[in-house]
Design a protein around this motif. Structure first.
Motif, short mmCIF file in Angstrom:
data_model
loop_
_atom_site.label_atom_id
_atom_site.label_comp_id
_atom_site.label_asym_id
_atom_site.label_seq_id
_atom_site.Cartn_x
_atom_site.Cartn_y
_atom_site.Cartn_z
N ASP A 247 40.28 43.22 72.21
CA ASP A 247 39.38 42.77 73.15
C ASP A 247 38.77 44.00 73.02
O ASP A 247 37.40 43.90 73.88
CB ASP A 247 40.07 41.87 74.75
N LEU B 128 36.40 44.40 70.64
CA LEU B 128 35.52 43.15 70.69
C LEU B 128 34.50 43.24 72.14
O LEU B 128 33.44 42.83 71.43
CB LEU B 128 36.06 42.28 71.14
N THR B 129 34.37 43.07 73.08
CA THR B 129 33.67 43.18 73.83
C THR B 129 32.52 44.34 73.83
O THR B 129 32.22 44.40 75.20
CB THR B 129 34.33 43.38 75.46
N ARG C 188 38.27 35.12 64.30
CA ARG C 188 38.90 36.47 65.29
C ARG C 188 40.52 35.91 65.81
O ARG C 188 40.75 36.59 66.18
CB ARG C 188 37.32 36.37 66.04
N ARG D 220 34.86 33.12 77.04
CA ARG D 220 35.36 34.35 75.79
C ARG D 220 33.89 33.07 74.40
O ARG D 220 33.46 34.06 73.38
CB ARG D 220 36.51 33.98 74.73
N LEU E 56 31.10 35.53 75.40
CA LEU E 56 30.92 37.02 75.21
C LEU E 56 31.02 36.49 73.21
O LEU E 56 31.02 38.17 72.73
CB LEU E 56 31.61 37.74 75.49
N ASP E 57 30.92 35.89 72.45
CA ASP E 57 30.93 35.98 71.23
C ASP E 57 32.34 36.20 70.96
O ASP E 57 33.08 36.63 69.38
CB ASP E 57 30.12 36.52 70.62
N LEU E 58 33.32 36.01 71.70
CA LEU E 58 34.84 36.57 70.97
C LEU E 58 35.35 34.95 70.37
O LEU E 58 36.44 35.21 70.19
CB LEU E 58 35.12 37.32 72.62
#
Lengths: 630, 300
Positions: free
Chosen positions: A74, A77-78, A244, B49, B52-54
């Motif tokens: 993460d 990814l952030t 993901r 999430r 944030l496009d997670l």
């Protein structure tokens, strides 16, 4: 991207360090220990494979799955970056780490010469022949492909161990699918992709390295690795971008692993047994172990004979060249027949163990009537020390035969005159000796009866393939055999006993097998008594365990991991893939290498193997190659 | 330019048969400190999430700073600072290395500001991250989320696992940041009293559904407890709009109303009850009052 590469490299450092550390330990052991050095020479490819595969696996499995399992993914990814900019540096860092370990390993191999032990002779001269960078590349490219499989698995799972297992399953699964497709579609099999990718065998002799370091194969390997890397990276990117939190269940991996193993065990018998073009068209049982085939034109069109340990069996294909061959007459000979030849319109057989003292008998057989061959005469050839082993029986001219037999003293070359009665009289004899390192080797019991030598006759001259040398004997005057020269073939090297050295003459060129390194030596026979070296084929000898005949190379194929096959190669074009795969099948089918002389009859190839006569139909391409060679 | 830092419309996301976020409509005004409260597993993290496009939503849409996360994720991440529930950092790096590593992802990285924050939190740049306490790691995460001067700061349960003192310091740092002009803070928590201390607006989420979204004071005002005398049983009050629950026994009872107003008092008096006192409630009681009726409902 540079920041992430730095981070990945730092994380990989200890793994690369461990890999290089093993190399350093090996290097340290190789320096002072001749014994370790010699042993290492024999298993260098095992080490290279083990270290390479482990490094590829360890580097690949952690890449993404490790970050997922630790929860650090993460963090990446952030950040304001794209999936490609995450995966790219990650892949690159692992690839560089793998390269470092592979390069380090081969640096270690090249740094200390291999020592064969006894006489201090360098045994790695072949490896030294291959540039270090080429060797690194040859090994690196397939390992990079393996790494990319694990990388993909890592990109779609959240557990490094699962990623490792999944990557292995995917890599083996691809190979498996290829093999299965190859079984179903011969054209796919003919691509020989596993050979390009997995031709990694590197004995201390460097035998297979030469296959891979030819530019053509290196380019193919590069292209194939590149394709695999491109495919797996694209798939990784796709999966990473879209799923993901994609997670592969461990049970699925276990099931897939079992399915792969079960498939490899169960599926092959369910597949077409052998494709028609790869199966012997006919198998004919022989009365005893086959020793070769002879064409008998004097007995009629399409008549041929199988020399067996028991004597001679005559067959014919029939007027329409139909198969299977029709069994005609047969004749038995005393002792154990080892060789046969046609001269003066007769068949001459040489048999061992024919008397109380174990001499050699030459038996002449009249074959005018294919249905009733008959023994004309049996002549004893004496003068051997102990029990001789027949190496060859050949013709010098229509009236003179030459018998080569080995005893304790060396190789006896006896010129024999073929008399009208069917008997033979000895015209002259030459004893050729050679210090054979195998005679003093650690395998005396295995040595007993091993026929390591071979003899080929051409234009009245004899070419004796000895353990280490090629001996040329001028026999144009059969009454006076003269040894003209010797050509060293091998570096002194103790090794296991092996079969006869293979030789053949095609287009006035003598091709001789050289075992260390495995390659072909070509000699121009314009002056048959003084052959001129024209070149060596820098690749793994296609004769490595194979046969040369009629200018073609017949050798066991190894591209199928569950069985063995026999493939035909063109010695004139050694870079090429096998021209044809004769058959494939489980090894328990009992096929081995052909014994004695094979035969090209019309559009068929015949040879004896064990106690069978096998007839293969040859495709046009193979016929053309055979015709060209003849 | 939209006035909302975050806006969602009909946002849905499920995991298997579990609906984690259910038709969520949310608007977070720019410049606000927005508390996103809900119980554990209410759907807060899933929502964040998706912002944030997670995670990709199954349906509906989201906008962050006027941008669609599915199309402009990189741009959003460039302008948003994010601290996750359990910030997992690269333990082998030193604080300085991690700050430098993070900074290389941003064009707008303000090294001086990051260094200043490190000093403010008393974080030694040479310490390895794995040697930091949980509170220090949370503060370091905040530094990393703020180093590029984000317009929007998203904090997902930022004080989970911190002890009381550290939590208070941590929130104090956030309060300090709130004071900086123009910044929006969106933070989720299940610790309602924390949110009450710092947020000016809150949204309550339960089982993926939005139950309320209003300024803190307004939300608190909507729910009251009324001390009454001479009321009959609870069923007698159920027809009154906003009635939530009745506590106590005997003559004096405590009645809870959500959406409290003069109508509720009148309706209460119409049943014959005497209103003794109207008691203001804290956000936590309000939250409980909002959520309790939904506890135990199916989610799929």
């Amino acid at each position: 991207m540079a920041a992430l590469f730095w981070k990945e490299w730092r994380e990989n450092q200890y793994k690369v360090g461990v890999g290089l550390g093993i190399c350093v330990i090996l290097l340290a052991l190789r320096g002072p220990s001749d014994k370790f050095n010699a042993a290492f020479a024999d298993v260098v490819q095992v080490w290279a494979t083990a270290i390479g595969v482990l490094t590829a696996g360890v580097l690949g499995m952690e890449v993404v799955a490790g970050e997922r399992s630790r929860g650090t993914i993460d963090f990446l990814l952030t950040r304001p970056t794209t999936p490609a900019r995450i995966l790219g540096p990650k892949f690159a860092a692992g690839a560089v780490g793998l390269l470092a370990v592979v390069a380090g390993f081969w640096l270690m191999v090249y740094a200390v010469p291999f020592n064969s032990g006894e006489d201090g002779t360098l045994a790695n001269w072949v490896i030294a022949d291959v540039p270090w960078a080429a060797m690194v590349l040859v090994w690196y490219l397939p390992l990079l492909a393996a790494y990319s499989y694990v990388f993909f698995a890592s990109a779609v799972t959240d557990n490094p161990a699962e990623a490792g297992a999944l990557g292995a399953i995917l890599a083996l699964g691809t190979l498996y699918v290829y093999v299965v497709l190859g079984k179903l579609i011969p054209e796919i099999d003919a691509w020989g992709l596993p050979e390009f990718m997995l031709g990694l065998g590197v004995k201390a002799t460097g035998s297979t390295v030469r296959v891979a370091t030819t530019w053509t194969l290196l380019a193919l390997r590069f292209a194939l690795s590149g394709a695999i890397v491109a495919a797996t990276c694209s798939a990784s990117l796709l999966a990473f971008s879209r799923h993901r939190q994609y997670s592969v269940r461990r049970s699925s991996i276990v099931v897939a692993g079992f399915a792969l193993v079960a498939g490899a065990l169960i599926l092959p018998p369910l597949l077409p047994e052998d494709h028609a073009s790869r199966s012997p068209r006919v198998e004919v049982p022989l009365s005893a172990s086959g020793k070769g085939l002879l064409l008998l034109p004097q007995a009629g069109e399409g008549v041929f004979a199988a020399v067996t340990a028991a004597g001679l069996q005559v067959f014919s294909t029939g007027p329409l060249a139909d198969w299977p061959p029709v069994a005609r007459g047969a004749v038995s000979a005393p002792g154990s027949v080892e060789a046969g030849v046609v001269a003066s319109g007769r068949v001459w057989l040489a048999a061992e163990d024919t008397g109380p003292d174990g001499g050699i008998a030459v038996v002449s057989v009249a074959v005018d009537d294919a249905d009733a061959p008959r023994v004309l005469a049996t002549s004893a050839v004496a003068g051997f020390h102990g029990s001789p082993d027949i190496i060859a029986l050949d013709t010098l001219d229509d009236q003179a035969l030459v018998l080569a037999a080995r005893d304790d003293q060396g190789l006896h070359i006896a010129a024999l005159q073929a008399l009208e009665t069917g008997a033979v009289s000895e015209l002259s004899r030459l004893l050729v000796s050679e210090e054979d390192p195998l005679d003093t080797g650690p395998w005396p019991e295995l040595e007993a009866g091993t026929r390591r030598w071979s003899v080929t006759a051409y234009a009245g001259c004899l070419y004796l393939g000895m353990s280490r040398e090629l001996v040329i004997v001028d026999a144009r005057d059969p009454r006076q055999l003269v040894e003209t020269s010797r050509l060293p073939l091998e570096a002194p090297k103790r090794d296991r006993p092996h079969g006869p050295r293979h030789m053949t003459v095609a287009n006035g060129i003598l091709h001789v097998e050289r075992r260390w390194p495995g390659e072909l030596v070509s000699l121009d026979l314009t002056d048959p008594a003084a052959p001129v070296l024209t070149g060596t084929a820098h690749r793994n000898s296609p004769l490595n365990g194979g046969h040369l005949f009629h200018g073609l190379v017949l050798r066991p194929g190894s591209s199928r991991f569950w069985g063995r096959g026999m493939e035909v190669r063109d010695p004139e074009d050694l870079e090429a893939r096998p021209i044809h795969v004769l058959f494939t099948g489980p090894s328990e089918r009992g096929w081995g290498l052909p014994e004695g002389r094979p035969l090209l009859l019309r559009d068929h190839l015949l040879f004896t193997v064990k106690d069978k006569l096998a007839v293969f139909h040859l495709p046009e391409r193979l016929q053309a190659a055979a015709a060209r060679a003849n | 330019m939209t006035d909302c830092a975050i806006r969602t419309q009909n946002l849905c996301r499920s995991f298997g048969s579990t609906l984690a976020v259910d038709d969520l409509d949310l608007e977070v005004p720019r410049g606000s400190v927005f508390g996103f409260i809900g119980r554990n597993g209410a759907g807060k993290t899933t929502t964040i999430r998706m912002l944030l496009d997670l995670l990709r939503p199954d349906s509906g849409r989201a906008e962050v700073l006027g941008l669609d996360p599915r199309e402009r994720a990189v741009e959003i991440k460039r302008r948003v600072g994010y601290v996750s529930e359990t910030p997992t950092l690269y333990g082998w790096m030193t604080v300085r290395e991690l700050v430098r590593f993070t900074g290389q992802y941003y064009d707008t990285w303000n090294g001086e500001r990051a260094a200043g924050l490190l000093r403010q939190f008393g974080l030694d740049p040479e310490t390895r991250v794995k040697h930091l306490s949980r509170g220090m790691a949370a503060q370091l995460s905040l530094v990393l989320a703020l180093g590029h001067d984000p317009e929007l700061l998203i904090l997902d349960e930022p004080s989970t696992g911190l002890d009381v003192l550290v939590r208070r310091d941590f929130l104090a740092s956030i309060v300090h940041l709130i004071q900086e002009e123009g910044r929006t803070v969106f933070f989720s928590s299940h610790l309602v009293h924390e949110v009450e201390r710092v947020a000016d607006r809150v949204a309550v989420i339960e089982q993926g559904r939005l139950l309320a979204c209003a300024p803190v004071d307004e939300l608190k005002g909507q729910t009251k407890k009324v001390l009454v005398r001479g009321v009959a049983d609870a069923p007698a009050l159920e027809h009154i709009a906003g009635f939530q629950a009745m506590e106590g026994e005997g003559e004096r009872r405590l009645v809870t109303f959500a959406g409290y107003g003069p109508d509720a008092i009148a309706a209460l008096q119409a049943t014959g009850a005497e209103v003794v006192e109207v008691v203001d409630m804290g956000l936590e009681e309000t939250f409980i009052a909002l959520v309790r009726p939904h506890v135990g409902e199916g989610r799929a």
